[in-house]
Every structure is written in C-alpha cells, then in structure tokens.
Motif scaffolding. Structure first.
Motif, PDB file in Angstrom:
ATOM      1  N   ILE A  42       0.833  -1.155   0.018  1.00  0.00           N
ATOM      2  CA  ILE A  42      -0.083  -0.052  -0.013  1.00  0.00           C
ATOM      3  C   ILE A  42       0.723   1.107  -0.035  1.00  0.00           C
ATOM      4  CG2 ILE A  42      -1.630   1.175   1.025  1.00  0.00           C
ATOM      5  CD1 ILE A  42      -2.434  -1.380   2.609  1.00  0.00           C
ATOM      6  N   GLN A  43       0.704   2.056  -1.000  1.00  0.00           N
ATOM      7  CA  GLN A  43       1.488   3.397  -1.024  1.00  0.00           C
ATOM      8  C   GLN A  43       1.460   4.296   0.381  1.00  0.00           C
ATOM      9  OE1 GLN A  43       0.288   5.348  -4.498  1.00  0.00           O
ATOM     10  NE2 GLN A  43       1.153   3.838  -5.855  1.00  0.00           N
ATOM     11  N   GLY A  44       2.531   5.049   0.439  1.00  0.00           N
ATOM     12  CA  GLY A  44       2.392   5.596   1.575  1.00  0.00           C
ATOM     13  C   GLY A  44       1.245   6.646   1.906  1.00  0.00           C
ATOM     14  N   ASP A  45       0.970   7.086   0.832  1.00  0.00           N
ATOM     15  CA  ASP A  45      -0.272   8.252   1.066  1.00  0.00           C
ATOM     16  C   ASP A  45      -1.561   7.737   1.231  1.00  0.00           C
ATOM     17  OD1 ASP A  45      -0.349   7.187  -1.576  1.00  0.00           O
ATOM     18  OD2 ASP A  45      -0.852   9.130  -2.515  1.00  0.00           O
ATOM     19  N   ARG A  46      -1.683   6.259   1.104  1.00  0.00           N
ATOM     20  CA  ARG A  46      -3.043   5.765   1.216  1.00  0.00           C
ATOM     21  C   ARG A  46      -3.113   4.696   2.543  1.00  0.00           C
ATOM     22  NH1 ARG A  46      -4.232   3.659  -4.897  1.00  0.00           N
ATOM     23  NH2 ARG A  46      -4.451   5.645  -5.841  1.00  0.00           N
ATOM     24  N   TYR A  47      -1.759   4.556   2.917  1.00  0.00           N
ATOM     25  CA  TYR A  47      -1.628   3.495   4.008  1.00  0.00           C
ATOM     26  C   TYR A  47      -1.992   4.343   5.659  1.00  0.00           C
ATOM     27  CZ  TYR A  47       0.822   0.995   7.804  1.00  0.00           C
ATOM     28  OH  TYR A  47       1.459   0.745   9.093  1.00  0.00           O
ATOM     29  N   HIS A  48      -2.840   3.535   6.388  1.00  0.00           N
ATOM     30  CA  HIS A  48      -3.186   4.053   7.512  1.00  0.00           C
ATOM     31  C   HIS A  48      -2.767   2.831   8.525  1.00  0.00           C
ATOM     32  CE1 HIS A  48      -5.863   7.246   6.010  1.00  0.00           C
ATOM     33  NE2 HIS A  48      -6.100   6.374   5.151  1.00  0.00           N
ATOM     34  N   LYS A  49      -1.760   3.503   9.521  1.00  0.00           N
ATOM     35  CA  LYS A  49      -1.492   2.256  10.534  1.00  0.00           C
ATOM     36  C   LYS A  49      -2.345   1.729  11.355  1.00  0.00           C
ATOM     37  CE  LYS A  49       2.282   3.940  12.645  1.00  0.00           C
ATOM     38  NZ  LYS A  49       3.322   4.255  13.635  1.00  0.00           N
ATOM     39  N   THR A  50      -2.279   0.463  11.493  1.00  0.00           N
ATOM     40  CA  THR A  50      -3.096  -0.318  12.597  1.00  0.00           C
ATOM     41  C   THR A  50      -3.135   0.472  13.837  1.00  0.00           C
ATOM     42  OG1 THR A  50      -3.782  -2.394  13.332  1.00  0.00           O
ATOM     43  CG2 THR A  50      -1.465  -1.961  13.263  1.00  0.00           C
ATOM     44  N   GLN A  51      -4.343   0.378  14.359  1.00  0.00           N
ATOM     45  CA  GLN A  51      -4.623   0.726  16.071  1.00  0.00           C
ATOM     46  C   GLN A  51      -4.228  -0.180  16.703  1.00  0.00           C
ATOM     47  OE1 GLN A  51      -8.772   0.717  17.294  1.00  0.00           O
ATOM     48  NE2 GLN A  51      -9.450  -0.205  15.197  1.00  0.00           N
ATOM     49  N   TYR A  52      -3.784  -1.538  16.472  1.00  0.00           N
ATOM     50  CA  TYR A  52      -3.408  -2.713  17.294  1.00  0.00           C
ATOM     51  C   TYR A  52      -2.019  -2.678  17.395  1.00  0.00           C
ATOM     52  CZ  TYR A  52      -8.337  -3.663  15.893  1.00  0.00           C
ATOM     53  OH  TYR A  52      -9.624  -3.653  15.782  1.00  0.00           O
ATOM     54  N   ILE A  53      -1.362  -1.718  17.776  1.00  0.00           N
ATOM     55  CA  ILE A  53      -0.063  -1.392  18.212  1.00  0.00           C
ATOM     56  C   ILE A  53       0.567  -2.440  19.164  1.00  0.00           C
ATOM     57  CG2 ILE A  53       1.965   0.044  18.896  1.00  0.00           C
ATOM     58  CD1 ILE A  53       0.294   1.027  16.348  1.00  0.00           C
ATOM     59  N   ASN A  54      -0.084  -2.704  20.155  1.00  0.00           N
ATOM     60  CA  ASN A  54       0.708  -3.960  21.099  1.00  0.00           C
ATOM     61  C   ASN A  54       0.752  -5.256  20.403  1.00  0.00           C
ATOM     62  OD1 ASN A  54       1.273  -4.792  23.803  1.00  0.00           O
ATOM     63  ND2 ASN A  54      -0.862  -6.255  23.352  1.00  0.00           N
ATOM     64  N   GLU A  55      -0.156  -5.542  19.546  1.00  0.00           N
ATOM     65  CA  GLU A  55      -0.183  -6.894  18.969  1.00  0.00           C
ATOM     66  C   GLU A  55       0.833  -6.720  17.948  1.00  0.00           C
ATOM     67  OE1 GLU A  55      -3.784  -6.955  21.048  1.00  0.00           O
ATOM     68  OE2 GLU A  55      -3.055  -5.478  19.666  1.00  0.00           O
ATOM     69  N   LYS A  56       0.888  -5.576  17.076  1.00  0.00           N
ATOM     70  CA  LYS A  56       1.817  -5.496  15.984  1.00  0.00           C
ATOM     71  C   LYS A  56       3.366  -5.588  16.641  1.00  0.00           C
ATOM     72  CE  LYS A  56       3.020  -2.711  12.026  1.00  0.00           C
ATOM     73  NZ  LYS A  56       2.809  -1.642  11.180  1.00  0.00           N
ATOM     74  N   THR A  57       3.699  -5.057  17.898  1.00  0.00           N
ATOM     75  CA  THR A  57       4.913  -5.581  18.441  1.00  0.00           C
ATOM     76  C   THR A  57       5.326  -6.895  18.580  1.00  0.00           C
ATOM     77  OG1 THR A  57       4.154  -4.978  20.758  1.00  0.00           O
ATOM     78  CG2 THR A  57       4.833  -3.072  19.412  1.00  0.00           C
TER      79      THR A  57
END
Length: 244
Positions: free
Chosen positions: A86-101
């Motif tokens: 996904i291109q940077g201008d369309r990408y929205h970081k997930t809200q599940y930061i703890n799980e992502k770590t």
C-alpha cells in the motif's frame, strides 16, 4: 483504510491452500478484504456469519497458519505483506500497536510471532514453525534485531562438560536449541540434560560419541531431562533464562 486488496498466487495457488474446503478459502478471501492496512481483523465472527462460514473454517486457517491469532481474539493475515503493498499516501497504520509489536517480518515478507525472552514473559508465544533467519526486522521501526536465544551459553556448557569443540553458530545446532526453547524449556534445563547424559555416557566408549547437539537437544530432550540422574540442577548464571 485503502479500499483495494491484492492476492498473491504464491499463496492462493499452493496445494496447502487449495486442499482446504471452499468455505474455508472463501473466509480467507473475505478476511483479507476486511482487514486493516496492516492485515489485522477484529470482527472475524461477524464476517463468518455474514458469509455463512463456520468456526471450523477459522480454526483450519489458524491450524494451516494462514491466520495468526492473539489471546484477545484478534487475528492477523500471516501473508498480508506478500499480498499487499500500500502506497504511503494511502496507508493507515493499524490501531493494534501492542499486537503488532509481537510480530516480526521475515525476509519473505511473512508475519511470524516474535520469540520473547522466557525470563520476562508470563506465557511464551510458541511458533508452529522454526524460522532461522540470521536477523529479524522490527515491523514498526524497520531496524534489525539479532536472535536473543542463548546458543553460545548452551554449547559452551556442553563443550566444558565433555571436552568437545562444537560451534554455537552451526545452523543445525541452533535449530535444535531454538526448537526446545519454543517448547518452553529453559537454559537451566539444557544444563541439566548435559549433566545427566555426561554422567552416564562420558566414560562409556560406545556411548560418548552421542554427547553431541543432535542427540542431546533432539526429540528425546524431555525424557533425558526427566531421568533425574543428577542431584539437583546447576545454578543459573548471570540471571540467565528463567525456568519453566
């Protein structure tokens, strides 16, 4: 969140994927369509009801490692980064930061659960598969993180007890040690197994040849550990890794 999703035939054309029931395959495609831009889904059961899929379909996707589950019910698409860029201008970081770590990205762009320091975790994340890349990428920072398992401590202890000269950098040796740590064993357990079998085999000309990593740290590791041929376990060194 981006509205387009892609699918790689490297995943969906494999025998493992195509051997699954069509209902399971359909659930996989719908979960991909509803995942956020990092591949996380928090409403799996809603999607199941929407398409008439069953819990067995979801469980099969987990068993086949197309989905990685978390204790809170959240799941992530293992091959998300294989499917999608996904291109940077369309990408929205997930809200599940703890799980992502808790995830790392392998060189083939697949997600894998991070192996945590067994001395600092309440429950150990166990991998269904050993992955032995020299370095692992932190998916938040993109930094390189070396494998933290105590390969050197284990092999050095074996060499000290047996007078051998095995290398802790050997791929096969590291694979065996990692497999046992993934099963929940500790550094202290490795020392106990080495003590037990050294006492039994070191003076036996026929058996001393088996005082080697592929024998000691293989599938019989737990049975060796429970033979109780030594009086107590050796003390932990430098804090080490905690016992199970």
């Amino acid at each position: 969140m981006a509205q387009r999703r892609m699918f790689s035939k490297k995943v969906t054309d494999t025998d493992t994927f195509l051997d699954m029931p069509l209902s399971t395959q359909a659930l996989y495609f719908h979960l991909n369509m509803h995942a956020d831009d990092d591949g996380f889904i928090d409403n799996t059961k809603t999607i199941q009801r929407m398409i008439g899929s069953s819990d067995d379909d979801r469980k099969l996707l987990v068993a086949k490692q197309f989905l990685l589950p978390f204790e809170n019910g959240l799941v992530v698409i293992k091959d998300w980064r294989v499917h999608n860029y996904i291109q940077g201008d369309r990408y929205h970081k997930t809200q599940y930061i703890n799980e992502k770590t808790q995830l790392v990205v392998e060189e083939n762009n697949m997600y894998t659960k991070r192996i945590q320091d067994v001395s600092n975790m309440d429950t150990q994340v166990r991998l269904g598969k050993d992955r032995l890349g020299k370095d692992r990428k932190d998916i938040l920072s993109g930094s390189e993180e070396p494998d933290q398992l105590p390969y050197k401590e284990v092999v050095n202890y074996l060499n000290e007890k047996t007078g051998s000269k095995y290398r802790s950098s050997g791929t096969k040796t590291k694979k065996l040690i990692k497999a046992r740590f993934n099963e929940g064993f500790s550094l202290d357990d490795f020392r106990t197994v080495i003590d037990v079998k050294s006492k039994q085999w070191l003076t036996d000309q026929k058996m001393k040849q088996y005082l080697r990593p592929e024998t000691l740290f293989g599938t019989k590791f737990e049975s060796y550990l429970n033979e109780n041929q030594v009086t107590g376990k050796p003390a932990m060194r430098n804090g080490g890794y905690g016992t199970r």
